[in-house]
Design a protein around this motif. Structure first.
Motif, PDB file in Angstrom:
ATOM      1  N   CYS A  70     -47.000  -0.907   8.112  1.00 34.44           N
ATOM      2  CA  CYS A  70     -46.458  -2.143   7.904  1.00 34.44           C
ATOM      3  C   CYS A  70     -46.237  -3.053   9.151  1.00 34.44           C
ATOM      4  O   CYS A  70     -46.378  -4.550   8.677  1.00 34.44           O
ATOM      5  N   ALA A  71     -46.741  -2.604  10.245  1.00 36.84           N
ATOM      6  CA  ALA A  71     -46.742  -3.451  11.394  1.00 36.84           C
ATOM      7  C   ALA A  71     -47.951  -4.382  11.461  1.00 36.84           C
ATOM      8  O   ALA A  71     -47.742  -5.832  11.914  1.00 36.84           O
ATOM      9  N   ALA A  72     -49.122  -3.970  10.717  1.00 37.76           N
ATOM     10  CA  ALA A  72     -50.112  -5.017  10.992  1.00 37.76           C
ATOM     11  C   ALA A  72     -50.964  -4.606   9.666  1.00 37.76           C
ATOM     12  O   ALA A  72     -51.370  -3.432   9.706  1.00 37.76           O
ATOM     13  N   GLU A  90     -57.878  -5.783   9.183  1.00 32.78           N
ATOM     14  CA  GLU A  90     -58.937  -6.795   8.823  1.00 32.78           C
ATOM     15  C   GLU A  90     -59.489  -6.329   7.444  1.00 32.78           C
ATOM     16  O   GLU A  90     -59.887  -5.368   7.361  1.00 32.78           O
ATOM     17  N   GLY A  91     -59.737  -7.281   6.612  1.00 33.20           N
ATOM     18  CA  GLY A  91     -60.339  -6.985   5.645  1.00 33.20           C
ATOM     19  C   GLY A  91     -59.635  -6.648   4.260  1.00 33.20           C
ATOM     20  O   GLY A  91     -59.970  -6.474   3.241  1.00 33.20           O
ATOM     21  N   HIS A  92     -58.335  -6.392   4.468  1.00 34.39           N
ATOM     22  CA  HIS A  92     -57.448  -6.031   3.324  1.00 34.39           C
ATOM     23  C   HIS A  92     -56.660  -7.258   2.856  1.00 34.39           C
ATOM     24  O   HIS A  92     -56.206  -8.114   3.751  1.00 34.39           O
ATOM     25  N   ASP A  93     -56.444  -7.242   1.678  1.00 36.54           N
ATOM     26  CA  ASP A  93     -55.363  -8.403   1.142  1.00 36.54           C
ATOM     27  C   ASP A  93     -54.059  -7.789   1.575  1.00 36.54           C
ATOM     28  O   ASP A  93     -53.599  -6.912   1.317  1.00 36.54           O
ATOM     29  N   PRO A  94     -53.386  -8.865   2.258  1.00 32.81           N
ATOM     30  CA  PRO A  94     -51.970  -8.350   2.993  1.00 32.81           C
ATOM     31  C   PRO A  94     -50.872  -8.226   1.709  1.00 32.81           C
ATOM     32  O   PRO A  94     -50.264  -7.127   2.039  1.00 32.81           O
ATOM     33  N   ALA A  95     -50.929  -8.683   0.672  1.00 34.67           N
ATOM     34  CA  ALA A  95     -49.869  -8.503  -0.429  1.00 34.67           C
ATOM     35  C   ALA A  95     -50.207  -6.924  -1.025  1.00 34.67           C
ATOM     36  O   ALA A  95     -49.282  -6.363  -1.013  1.00 34.67           O
ATOM     37  N   MET A  96     -51.395  -6.721  -1.405  1.00 39.21           N
ATOM     38  CA  MET A  96     -51.708  -5.510  -1.734  1.00 39.21           C
ATOM     39  C   MET A  96     -51.530  -4.379  -0.735  1.00 39.21           C
ATOM     40  O   MET A  96     -51.092  -3.480  -0.943  1.00 39.21           O
ATOM     41  N   TRP A  97     -51.804  -4.733   0.556  1.00 42.17           N
ATOM     42  CA  TRP A  97     -51.709  -3.441   1.630  1.00 42.17           C
ATOM     43  C   TRP A  97     -50.246  -3.235   1.697  1.00 42.17           C
ATOM     44  O   TRP A  97     -49.874  -2.102   1.896  1.00 42.17           O
ATOM     45  N   ARG A 147     -47.903  -3.821  -0.519  1.00 36.99           N
ATOM     46  CA  ARG A 147     -47.446  -3.010  -1.752  1.00 36.99           C
ATOM     47  C   ARG A 147     -47.609  -1.655  -1.733  1.00 36.99           C
ATOM     48  O   ARG A 147     -46.851  -0.494  -2.072  1.00 36.99           O
ATOM     49  N   HIS A 148     -49.122  -1.299  -1.197  1.00 31.24           N
ATOM     50  CA  HIS A 148     -49.400   0.240  -1.306  1.00 31.24           C
ATOM     51  C   HIS A 148     -48.860   0.851  -0.212  1.00 31.24           C
ATOM     52  O   HIS A 148     -48.671   2.152  -0.276  1.00 31.24           O
TER      53      HIS A 148
END
Length: 193
Positions: free
Chosen positions: A174-176, A179-186, A188-189
């Motif tokens: 959750c700290a970072a 790159e390349g990942h959708d922040p909201a989806m990351w 949530r997952h």
């Protein structure tokens, strides 16, 4: 309206009857064990001198144990001299742990026998429990103390590599957001919020 109430009642009846049968203890099925407090796997682990999770205080605080060091020796880059020294620590630990494991098994069997026979007094039970607790404490000391013997044989980089390979100290997902990942989806997952 009456029909609806009757339909709801009829639908609820099987659920109520079913719920009555689901009140089994999580221990159901264990009553067939020879020693109720130990599974067959527990007994096998104790007889083999395995760690049984007793060294987690060391392991999870970055202090490697001999068994896992030997499993990961090639990936950690242990020298032949280090391997020889760690094998000696492991052999001594395993021999002592097997003997202590047998004492713990015997102590738990004595508690089992006392309850099976009936007539245990609180004083006799206290003695049996104290014997089992002493055996467990001795077994835990055997495993934990070997974790104290390994760090002086290792470099800081080898210890860090060990902990990395074992999955300890992984960065907080959750700290970072990578790159390349959708922040909201990351988030949530990874249950970040």
């Amino acid at each position: 309206m009456i029909r609806l109430a009757l339909a709801c009642l009829v639908l609820a009846m099987p659920l109520g009857a079913s719920a009555q049968h689901q009140g089994h203890s999580p221990y159901a099925g264990m009553e067939g064990r020879e020693i109720k407090s130990l599974s067959a796997e527990d007994i096998e682990d104790l007889r083999a001198g395995r760690g049984w999770g007793l060294a987690l205080a060391a392991e999870l605080n970055g202090v490697p144990g001999p068994a896992h060091l030997l499993e990961l020796q090639d990936r950690i880059g242990l020298s032949p001299e280090q391997v020889t020294a760690i094998e000696a620590i492991f052999a001594a630990m395993q021999a002592e742990a097997q003997a202590a494991g047998e004492r713990l098994i015997a102590a738990e069997a004595a508690i089992e026998a006392g309850f099976r026979a009936g007539g245990l007094t609180p004083e006799a039970l206290r003695d049996l429990i104290d014997t089992a607790a002493t055996a467990r404490a001795e077994l835990r000391f055997i495993h934990l103390s070997r974790h104290l013997e390994t760090p002086p044989l290792l470099t800081a980089d080898q210890i860090a590599r060990y902990n990395d390979l074992r999955g300890y100290g992984a960065p907080d997902p959750c700290a970072a957001v990578p790159e390349g990942h959708d922040p909201a989806m990351w988030r949530r997952h990874n249950n970040c919020e």
